[in-house]
Design a protein around this motif. Structure first.
Motif, PDB file in Angstrom:
ATOM      1  N   ILE B 159       0.850  -1.205   0.000  1.00 51.90           N
ATOM      2  CA  ILE B 159       0.000   0.000   0.000  1.00 51.90           C
ATOM      3  C   ILE B 159       0.880   1.247   0.000  1.00 51.90           C
ATOM      4  N   ALA B 160       1.909   1.241   0.853  1.00 55.92           N
ATOM      5  CA  ALA B 160       2.807   2.407   0.935  1.00 55.92           C
ATOM      6  C   ALA B 160       3.445   2.684  -0.426  1.00 55.92           C
ATOM      7  N   GLN B 161       3.761   1.609  -1.148  1.00 53.26           N
ATOM      8  CA  GLN B 161       4.389   1.757  -2.463  1.00 53.26           C
ATOM      9  C   GLN B 161       3.443   2.479  -3.437  1.00 53.26           C
ATOM     10  N   GLN B 162       2.159   2.171  -3.337  1.00 53.20           N
ATOM     11  CA  GLN B 162       1.199   2.831  -4.222  1.00 53.20           C
ATOM     12  C   GLN B 162       0.958   4.277  -3.768  1.00 53.20           C
ATOM     13  N   VAL B 163       0.996   4.491  -2.453  1.00 52.17           N
ATOM     14  CA  VAL B 163       0.780   5.852  -1.941  1.00 52.17           C
ATOM     15  C   VAL B 163       1.939   6.763  -2.364  1.00 52.17           C
ATOM     16  N   ILE B 164       3.182   6.282  -2.216  1.00 52.78           N
ATOM     17  CA  ILE B 164       4.350   7.108  -2.573  1.00 52.78           C
ATOM     18  C   ILE B 164       4.413   7.340  -4.081  1.00 52.78           C
ATOM     19  N   ASN B 165       3.736   6.459  -4.826  1.00 53.13           N
ATOM     20  CA  ASN B 165       3.669   6.601  -6.284  1.00 53.13           C
ATOM     21  C   ASN B 165       2.744   7.753  -6.687  1.00 53.13           C
ATOM     22  N   GLY B 166       2.016   8.275  -5.693  1.00 53.18           N
ATOM     23  CA  GLY B 166       1.172   9.437  -5.954  1.00 53.18           C
ATOM     24  C   GLY B 166      -0.274   9.111  -6.225  1.00 53.18           C
ATOM     25  N   ASP B 167      -0.641   7.845  -6.027  1.00 55.10           N
ATOM     26  CA  ASP B 167      -2.018   7.459  -6.349  1.00 55.10           C
ATOM     27  C   ASP B 167      -2.986   7.884  -5.249  1.00 55.10           C
ATOM     28  N   LYS B 168      -3.980   8.644  -5.663  1.00 53.40           N
ATOM     29  CA  LYS B 168      -5.042   9.030  -4.730  1.00 53.40           C
ATOM     30  C   LYS B 168      -6.070   7.908  -4.643  1.00 53.40           C
ATOM     31  N   LEU B 169      -6.200   7.195  -5.748  1.00 56.02           N
ATOM     32  CA  LEU B 169      -7.197   6.125  -5.823  1.00 56.02           C
ATOM     33  C   LEU B 169      -6.467   4.786  -5.838  1.00 56.02           C
ATOM     34  N   ILE B 170      -6.781   3.957  -4.854  1.00 56.15           N
ATOM     35  CA  ILE B 170      -6.086   2.665  -4.743  1.00 56.15           C
ATOM     36  C   ILE B 170      -7.113   1.539  -4.780  1.00 56.15           C
ATOM     37  N   MET B 171      -6.898   0.603  -5.681  1.00 62.10           N
ATOM     38  CA  MET B 171      -7.776  -0.569  -5.779  1.00 62.10           C
ATOM     39  C   MET B 171      -7.122  -1.710  -5.009  1.00 62.10           C
ATOM     40  N   MET B 172      -7.914  -2.402  -4.216  1.00 62.89           N
ATOM     41  CA  MET B 172      -7.363  -3.541  -3.460  1.00 62.89           C
ATOM     42  C   MET B 172      -8.168  -4.797  -3.759  1.00 62.89           C
ATOM     43  N   ASP B 173      -7.462  -5.822  -4.175  1.00 62.87           N
ATOM     44  CA  ASP B 173      -8.105  -7.078  -4.525  1.00 62.87           C
ATOM     45  C   ASP B 173      -8.087  -8.024  -3.323  1.00 62.87           C
ATOM     46  N   GLU B 174      -9.249  -8.341  -2.815  1.00 62.38           N
ATOM     47  CA  GLU B 174      -9.420  -9.300  -1.712  1.00 62.38           C
ATOM     48  C   GLU B 174      -8.408  -9.097  -0.571  1.00 62.38           C
ATOM     49  N   PRO B 175      -8.398  -7.913   0.064  1.00 65.87           N
ATOM     50  CA  PRO B 175      -7.393  -7.684   1.113  1.00 65.87           C
ATOM     51  C   PRO B 175      -7.610  -8.512   2.384  1.00 65.87           C
ATOM     52  N   PHE B 176      -8.807  -9.105   2.527  1.00 62.85           N
ATOM     53  CA  PHE B 176      -9.079  -9.877   3.755  1.00 62.85           C
ATOM     54  C   PHE B 176      -8.955 -11.383   3.540  1.00 62.85           C
ATOM     55  N   SER B 177      -8.622 -11.762   2.319  1.00 66.63           N
ATOM     56  CA  SER B 177      -8.623 -13.185   1.980  1.00 66.63           C
ATOM     57  C   SER B 177      -7.596 -13.968   2.803  1.00 66.63           C
ATOM     58  N   GLY B 178      -8.034 -15.053   3.388  1.00 68.57           N
ATOM     59  CA  GLY B 178      -7.139 -15.959   4.107  1.00 68.57           C
ATOM     60  C   GLY B 178      -6.628 -15.423   5.435  1.00 68.57           C
ATOM     61  N   LEU B 179      -7.239 -14.370   5.967  1.00 64.95           N
ATOM     62  CA  LEU B 179      -6.760 -13.804   7.240  1.00 64.95           C
ATOM     63  C   LEU B 179      -7.671 -14.223   8.394  1.00 64.95           C
ATOM     64  N   ASP B 180      -7.092 -14.313   9.593  1.00 58.22           N
ATOM     65  CA  ASP B 180      -7.927 -14.609  10.761  1.00 58.22           C
ATOM     66  C   ASP B 180      -8.568 -13.307  11.260  1.00 58.22           C
ATOM     67  N   THR B 181      -9.412 -13.417  12.280  1.00 54.21           N
ATOM     68  CA  THR B 181     -10.186 -12.269  12.750  1.00 54.21           C
ATOM     69  C   THR B 181      -9.302 -11.097  13.155  1.00 54.21           C
ATOM     70  N   LEU B 182      -8.244 -11.397  13.924  1.00 53.18           N
ATOM     71  CA  LEU B 182      -7.358 -10.323  14.385  1.00 53.18           C
ATOM     72  C   LEU B 182      -6.675  -9.624  13.222  1.00 53.18           C
TER      73      LEU B 182
END
Lengths: 258, 274
Positions: B159-182
């Motif tokens: 995410i930081a890499q996309q932010v430093i690239n200057g992108d105001k709009l960031i698309m995220m593909d399945e950021p919660f996939s395979g993660l536990d509750t915490l």
């Protein structure tokens, strides 16, 4: 050490276990070698005494240097040509040429030697061109496979970072496969050493292959076997150095992720 | 519950009549959506839009079309201010597997990205990068390679890499996939933190995880296909837009609100027909 684990599938082998089993397998190899000993197949002691005899001759060291120089130069030239071809494959018009080069691995080296002799006056030129050609066609095949295995998502990812298409070639294709290029270099170094004696015999202009050929002519199997083992050790040494270079130049590969 | 004052501002992203086919199979059909800047007085906060839909309904194709990585057969996707047709690089993309340059260190990954941001001068690269890495909690890892980072750290770096690239709009593909509750909670916090960096920062999350998406989104788009006699037809579209700004959006611990559960059940009930 857990001896039971050595005979159970999918169990890790400890470094101590690895060394122990290396010694055992070398002992088995030497024993088998000795069992096959005959007037035409020299034993370990015959080979060692032949090697000692060779080491007493000053020309032997010149031949070692000659062979090392040949393999190093051929590997260096083949690396430059193969990498240029593999990376240039990003340009559509180069793709048929690269495909053609990879198909050249089915060409016979013996047949090529005839052409090489017409092209180069010196024996050095003949053997260098033959060995470079032999390594290049295999090296290019390996590297093209590496470049083609880069998933489309990596190119897309680079585009989302606003890289130009040339930057993508530099970052994803060249830098991104650098570790694979070093690995391919190691593999093709082995091909170079496997063919070393053959091309030296064809060119007849010095090197360990010529000693081996002369030994055959004068029916000295001990020398032949000694040279064969020496080439093996030299190849393993260069392989180790290339492995070391990979760990230094591409340290992320030593972290378990490559 | 509408006590969080807000208004809609400029259009930041729009897809108009997007149709995408592969061979004779239509994945998206006449799909239209709009993302507006949400203005909250006294707050520096961007927006989070969630696109929800069952597996196989065409979310990834929409993701690629919105990111400019897939050209629609019909229709257009525009983004930015002023709106211009998207091309690869117009919007930031964070892949499900947190793609990074594995041969570069954390700093190397950030530098490659920063160099393509015309708004940062070469003398400011390192200070801006360090500032961002501090904010994302990975400043101590600058000399590490991606393989040495945990999954969460890799996601932060992506995410930081996309932010430093200057992108105001960031698309995220399945950021919660395979993660536990915490871990899902940590990702939710991270995304909210990312949008808090800039009022115009917008994150579009594509997911099938209803609960996690509802916790952070201010708008939800439900994606699905039309059914004729119980048979799904080719070509997905946005079948419903749910505005959460007047209900659960931005509320701390919104997942404990009864309205949250009602929304989850309502969306879950719709999934079989999407």
């Amino acid at each position: 050490m857990n001896p039971k684990a050595w005979f159970t599938p999918n169990q890790p082998l400890s470094p101590a276990g690895f060394w122990l089993w290396s010694i055992i397998w070398i002992a088995v190899f030497i024993l088998t070698w000795e069992l096959w000993r005959s007037p035409t197949v020299p034993g370990v002691s015959d080979t060692l005494s032949a090697l000692m005899g060779l080491m007493g001759k000053q020309s032997f060291y010149l031949d070692i240097m000659e062979s090392l120089k040949l393999t190093t130069m051929a590997l260096g030239l083949a690396t430059v040509i193969s990498l240029l071809l593999s990376y240039a494959r990003s340009l559509g018009f180069v793709q048929p040429l690269v495909r053609g080069v990879t198909l050249m691995r089915f060409l016979s080296i013996a047949g090529l030697s005839f052409i090489a002799r017409q092209m180069f006056v010196s024996g050095d030129g003949v053997k260098l061109s033959l060995l470079t050609f032999a390594i290049t066609v295999f090296f290019t095949t390996s590297m093209v496979a590496v470049v083609m295995a880069i998933p489309q998502s990596k190119y897309d990812y680079a585009r989302t970072l606003r890289m130009s298409e040339w930057e993508i070639v530099k970052e994803i294709v060249v830098f991104g496969t650098f570790a694979d290029a070093l690995e391919a270099m190691r593999q093709n170094n082995a091909i170079g050493f496997a063919m070393l004696a053959g091309v030296e015999v064809i060119s007849r202009s010095g090197g360990l292959g010529v000693i081996m050929y002369d030994a055959k002519k004068y029916t000295d199997p001990g020398v032949q076997t000694a040279i064969m083992l020496l080439v093996l050790v030299m190849g393993i040494g260069i392989d180790y150095l290339l492995g070391l270079a990979k760990r230094v130049c591409a340290p992320h590969t030593a972290l378990g992720g490559h | 519950m509408g006590d969080y004052e807000h208004s809609r501002g400029d259009l930041l992203l729009e897809a108009v009549g997007v149709t995408k086919s592969f061979g004779d199979r239509t994945i998206l059909k006449g799909l239209s959506v709009q993302v507006h800047d949400v203005i909250r007085p006294g707050m520096t906060q961007g927006q989070i839009v969630a696109i929800l839909g069952p597996s196989g309904c065409g979310k990834t194709t929409l993701f690629r079309a919105l990111a400019g990585l897939e050209r629609p057969n019909e229709g257009i996707v525009r983004a930015g201010s002023p709106l211009v047709p998207v091309v690869a690089g117009s919007v930031g993309v964070v892949y499900q597997n947190y793609m990074l340059l594995v041969h570069r260190t954390v700093m190397g990954n950030m530098l490659v990205s920063a160099r393509n941001n015309p708004e940062i001068s070469a003398t400011d690269y390192k200070s801006r990068i360090m500032e961002l890495l501090e904010r994302f909690g990975i400043a101590r890892e600058i000399d590490k390679y991606p393989i040495q980072l945990s999954g969460g750290q890799r996601q932060r770096l992506a995410i930081a890499q996309q932010v430093i690239n200057g992108d105001k709009l960031i698309m995220m593909d399945e950021p919660f996939s395979g993660l536990d509750t915490l871990a899902k909670t940590a990702v939710c916090d991270l995304l909210v933190e990312t949008t808090n960096m800039d009022e115009h920062r917008t994150i579009v999350v594509i997911s099938h995880d209803i609960r996690s998406a509802l916790r952070i989104a201010d708008t939800v788009w439900l994606m699905g296909r039309d059914f004729v006699d119980g048979v799904p037809q080719d070509g997905a579209r946005i079948v419903e837009e749910i505005n959460l700004m007047d209900s659960i959006a931005w509320r701390p611990d919104n997942h404990r609100l009864p309205e949250f559960e009602r929304l989850v059940r309502r969306i879950e009930d719709r999934y079989p027909e999407l």
